[in-house]
Scaffold this motif. Structure first.
Motif, short mmCIF file in Angstrom:
data_model
loop_
_atom_site.label_atom_id
_atom_site.label_comp_id
_atom_site.label_asym_id
_atom_site.label_seq_id
_atom_site.Cartn_x
_atom_site.Cartn_y
_atom_site.Cartn_z
N LEU A 156 13.26 -9.90 12.81
CA LEU A 156 13.04 -8.76 11.92
C LEU A 156 11.85 -9.01 11.00
N TYR A 157 11.78 -10.23 10.46
CA TYR A 157 10.67 -10.54 9.55
C TYR A 157 9.39 -10.84 10.33
N LEU A 158 9.49 -11.18 11.59
CA LEU A 158 8.30 -11.30 12.43
C LEU A 158 7.68 -9.92 12.65
N VAL A 159 8.53 -8.92 12.82
CA VAL A 159 8.06 -7.54 12.93
C VAL A 159 7.40 -7.11 11.62
N ALA A 160 7.98 -7.52 10.48
CA ALA A 160 7.38 -7.19 9.18
C ALA A 160 5.99 -7.81 9.04
N LEU A 161 5.85 -9.06 9.52
CA LEU A 161 4.54 -9.72 9.47
C LEU A 161 3.53 -8.99 10.35
N ALA A 162 3.96 -8.60 11.54
CA ALA A 162 3.06 -7.87 12.45
C ALA A 162 2.66 -6.52 11.86
N GLN A 163 3.62 -5.84 11.27
CA GLN A 163 3.33 -4.55 10.65
C GLN A 163 2.35 -4.71 9.49
N GLY A 164 2.40 -5.87 8.83
CA GLY A 164 1.50 -6.15 7.72
C GLY A 164 0.05 -6.20 8.15
N GLY A 165 -0.20 -6.65 9.37
CA GLY A 165 -1.57 -6.65 9.86
C GLY A 165 -1.97 -5.34 10.50
N HIS A 166 -0.99 -4.64 11.07
CA HIS A 166 -1.27 -3.42 11.82
C HIS A 166 -1.49 -2.21 10.91
N LYS A 167 -0.59 -2.03 9.95
CA LYS A 167 -0.55 -0.79 9.18
C LYS A 167 -1.83 -0.49 8.40
N PRO A 168 -2.33 -1.39 7.53
CA PRO A 168 -3.52 -1.02 6.74
C PRO A 168 -4.78 -0.95 7.58
N CYS A 169 -4.86 -1.78 8.62
CA CYS A 169 -6.09 -1.85 9.39
C CYS A 169 -6.27 -0.65 10.31
N VAL A 170 -5.20 -0.18 10.93
CA VAL A 170 -5.32 0.96 11.84
C VAL A 170 -5.74 2.21 11.06
N GLN A 171 -5.13 2.43 9.91
CA GLN A 171 -5.47 3.62 9.13
C GLN A 171 -6.90 3.54 8.58
N ALA A 172 -7.28 2.36 8.06
CA ALA A 172 -8.65 2.20 7.55
C ALA A 172 -9.66 2.33 8.68
N PHE A 173 -9.34 1.75 9.84
CA PHE A 173 -10.23 1.83 11.00
C PHE A 173 -10.38 3.28 11.45
N GLY A 174 -9.30 4.06 11.36
CA GLY A 174 -9.37 5.47 11.71
C GLY A 174 -10.26 6.26 10.76
N ALA A 175 -10.10 6.01 9.46
CA ALA A 175 -10.92 6.71 8.47
C ALA A 175 -12.38 6.29 8.56
N ASP A 176 -12.63 5.06 9.02
CA ASP A 176 -14.00 4.58 9.19
C ASP A 176 -14.77 5.36 10.26
N GLN A 177 -14.06 6.11 11.09
CA GLN A 177 -14.71 6.85 12.17
C GLN A 177 -15.43 8.10 11.66
N PHE A 178 -15.29 8.39 10.37
CA PHE A 178 -15.94 9.56 9.77
C PHE A 178 -16.96 9.11 8.74
N ASP A 179 -18.16 9.67 8.83
CA ASP A 179 -19.26 9.33 7.93
C ASP A 179 -19.18 10.20 6.68
N GLU A 180 -18.91 9.57 5.55
CA GLU A 180 -18.75 10.34 4.31
C GLU A 180 -20.08 10.92 3.81
N LYS A 181 -21.22 10.50 4.39
CA LYS A 181 -22.51 11.06 4.00
C LYS A 181 -22.79 12.39 4.70
N ASP A 182 -22.04 12.66 5.75
CA ASP A 182 -22.15 13.93 6.48
C ASP A 182 -21.15 14.90 5.89
N PRO A 183 -21.58 16.05 5.35
CA PRO A 183 -20.66 16.99 4.69
C PRO A 183 -19.50 17.41 5.59
N GLU A 184 -19.76 17.66 6.87
CA GLU A 184 -18.70 18.09 7.77
C GLU A 184 -17.73 16.95 8.07
N GLU A 185 -18.28 15.75 8.29
CA GLU A 185 -17.41 14.61 8.56
C GLU A 185 -16.64 14.20 7.31
#
Length: 564
Positions: A156-185
């Motif tokens: 159970l705590y091994l899953v918690a450790l894995a989720q600790g690496g997965h959760k913040p990085c996937v969401q940040a990596f997803g948001a990184d796909q949009f260029d904030e300098k482009d008004p539409e993106e």
């Protein structure tokens, strides 16, 4: 690499064909037309659907497994659930640090996914170990095999450790796909957080309707094994999108952690320097005296070059201040996190005592009631994103319609209302049990429909659309760009600390209210317990938390204009 935002010959600004600060999977400048955007975000949201299906396949019904096959008491099970959830919500700080300082987000996601599959596989193995504990009488406890308990909690705590690496990085990596300098993106990035949460809740919804039924009626081993398969699928989906991803590049030779830490260390070393020296340093660095520069002015001492050391730059100073500015918002949202922790614990145990029959031969699983949170989110997010935001945008001219802080505050207010409703419903359930002489008969179903709990679940869902998504976007947006995984980890840590606080409160209240022969608020026999008192207490805390949040939100100075 061409520079985004340069001017053409006519003097009008345009955006280059490549994205400044990003490369593709071949380490070449990322081409705007063939990388990033919704093309890449679609793969990443798909990963999140599968990962949340797996995660909630464990967490949503965990209290039932603990009080059933593992034979825990209600209070002990709730404390264990909160402790595990708290750990799972704090470990993203470690995962984000590793990603932003060493491995990068992409490689951290791959490593975390492999660890996730291992943990879920071991969890499935632990559920296959025979146990004599059955969910028959809630007042009867038993002791399962020690090997089963050790294997279960270890995995159970091994899953918690894995989720600790997965959760913040996937969401940040997803948001990184949009260029904030482009008004539409930039607009698309704001929508990304909405649709990210939509996908997450869709995965959760499937879990609650399918996996909880399998776990309660067929097999716990099968109920834990299916999430393991889902994580394998998530890893495959993530790898399929590799050629479309944008990868952020580090602009500074030193990591953001080192730069920010240097500011704090320099400020401490220069603590005794005179105000005139600080003023001279501010003037030499071109620091204009205004509200932003004078907030946390004690850090301005880091600008002074003392004892032969190099002074910090203005950019480094502002990075350090931007992180420190998050502290009051983080602290005042903790009460919201304590409220959030109740739906998978006591709400579920309440539902187990009530009339749950849909047909003469079918009863809805009490954990499945949590699906109404996800269902309300899945329904409300499209309305919010496609109807409410455009209407608000026409009045406020802000990309998100309303500011992130306004969105968070609205959610905290709704969470206060949710606890008031939960307290009133529990009072009615207790009265119904007393009227039918069931105070000492916890094994008998209280003749009150479980659908009475639906309004508080639905309100929890709408609350999440405002506060949860708002917090995600806020902590991503307001930290230095190189620390965005850490920013999202800070958002997750709110719920980690909130779960620990909830667990601590439950333990203290349980001990205090069970002294001198009295019945605990959290007695195993919920017909004698007083969850309604606990809910009223949380409602009071929510009101105080809301007032504190509004005070600090009003004084908050944004990293960017027109966002808060």
């Amino acid at each position: 690499m061409a520079i985004a935002g340069a001017d053409n010959e006519a003097g009008a600004p345009f955006l280059s064909t490549t994205v400044d600060g990003s490369v593709d999977h071949r380490n070449k400048p990322a081409v705007r037309s063939s990388s990033g955007g919704w093309r890449s975000a679609g793969f990443i949201i798909g990963v999140e659907v599968a990962e949340r299906f797996a995660y909630y396949g464990i967490s949503s019904n965990l209290i039932t497994y603990l009080t059933g096959p593992l034979g825990h008491s209600t209070a002990a099970a709730a404390a264990n659930v909160n402790a595990w959830f708290g750990t799972a919500s704090l470990l993203p700080l470690l995962g984000a640090f590793v990603a932003d300082s060493f491995l990068g987000r992409f490689r951290t996601i791959l490593a975390a996914s492999a660890l996730y599959v291992l943990g879920l596989g071991l969890l499935t193995l632990s559920a296959m170990i025979p146990s004599d504990c059955k969910v028959t009488n809630p007042l009867t406890l038993c002791s399962p095999p020690t090997f089963q308990v050790v294997t279960f909690f270890g995995s159970l705590y091994l899953v918690a450790l894995a989720q600790g690496g997965h959760k913040p990085c996937v969401q940040a990596f997803g948001a990184d796909q949009f260029d904030e300098k482009d008004p539409e993106e930039c607009k698309a990035k704001s929508s990304f957080f909405n649709w990210w949460y939509f996908g997450m809740c869709f995965g959760t919804l499937v879990t609650l309707w399918v996996l909880n039924y399998i776990q309660d009626n067929l097999s716990w081993a099968l109920g834990f094994g299916i999430p393991c398969v889902a994580m394998v699928l998530a890893l495959v989906i993530f790898l399929l999108g590799t050629s479309t991803y944008r990868f952020s590049i580090q602009r500074e030779s030193r990591s953001a952690f080192a730069r920010i830490g240097n500011v704090y260390v320099a400020a401490v070393k220069n603590w005794s320097v005179s105000a005139s020296d600080v003023a001279d340093a501010e003037e030499s660095h071109g620091l204009i005296s205004h509200t932003r520069s004078q907030q946390f002015s004690f850090l301005n001492k880091a600008l002074v070059a003392a004892n032969g050391s190099c002074s910090c730059s203005i950019d480094e100073l502002e990075e350090a201040k931007s992180v420190l500015r998050l502290a009051p918002i983080w602290l005042t949202c903790l009460v919201y996190a304590v409220v959030f922790a109740q739906s998978p614990t006591f709400f579920t145990k309440q539902g187990a005592t009530m009339e749950r029959s849909i047909t003469p031969s079918y009863k809805i699983s009490p954990a499945t009631l949590q699906s109404f949170i996800s269902l309300s989110i899945v329904i409300f997010i499209p309305v919010y994103d496609r109807v409410l935001i455009p209407i608000a945008r026409s009045f406020t001219h802000k990309p998100g319609g309303i500011t992130m802080l306004q969105r968070i505050g609205t959610g905290i207010f709704l969470s206060f209302l949710a606890m008031v409703i939960a307290a009133l419903v529990e009072m009615k359930r207790l009265k119904t049990a007393a009227d039918h002489g069931l105070i000492d008969s916890p094994e008998v179903t209280v003749p009150m429909s479980v659908w009475w709990l639906v309004p508080q679940y639905v309100l929890f869902g709408i609350t999440d659309v405002f506060s949860m998504v708002g917090l995600q976007e806020f902590f991503y947006d307001q930290v230095p760009s190189e620390l965005r995984s850490v920013g999202l980890a800070l958002y997750l840590s709110i719920f980690g600390i909130g779960s620990f606080l909830s667990s601590f409160m439950i333990s203290v209240i349980d001990k205090a209210t069970s002294q001198s022969g009295q019945v605990s608020w959290f007695a195993n026999n919920l017909n004698q317990a007083h969850l309604d008192y606990f809910y009223w207490l949380l409602a009071c805390f929510s009101f105080i938390g809301l007032a504190s949040y509004l005070y600090f939100a009003k004084a908050y100075i944004s990293k960017r204009r027109n966002t808060l």
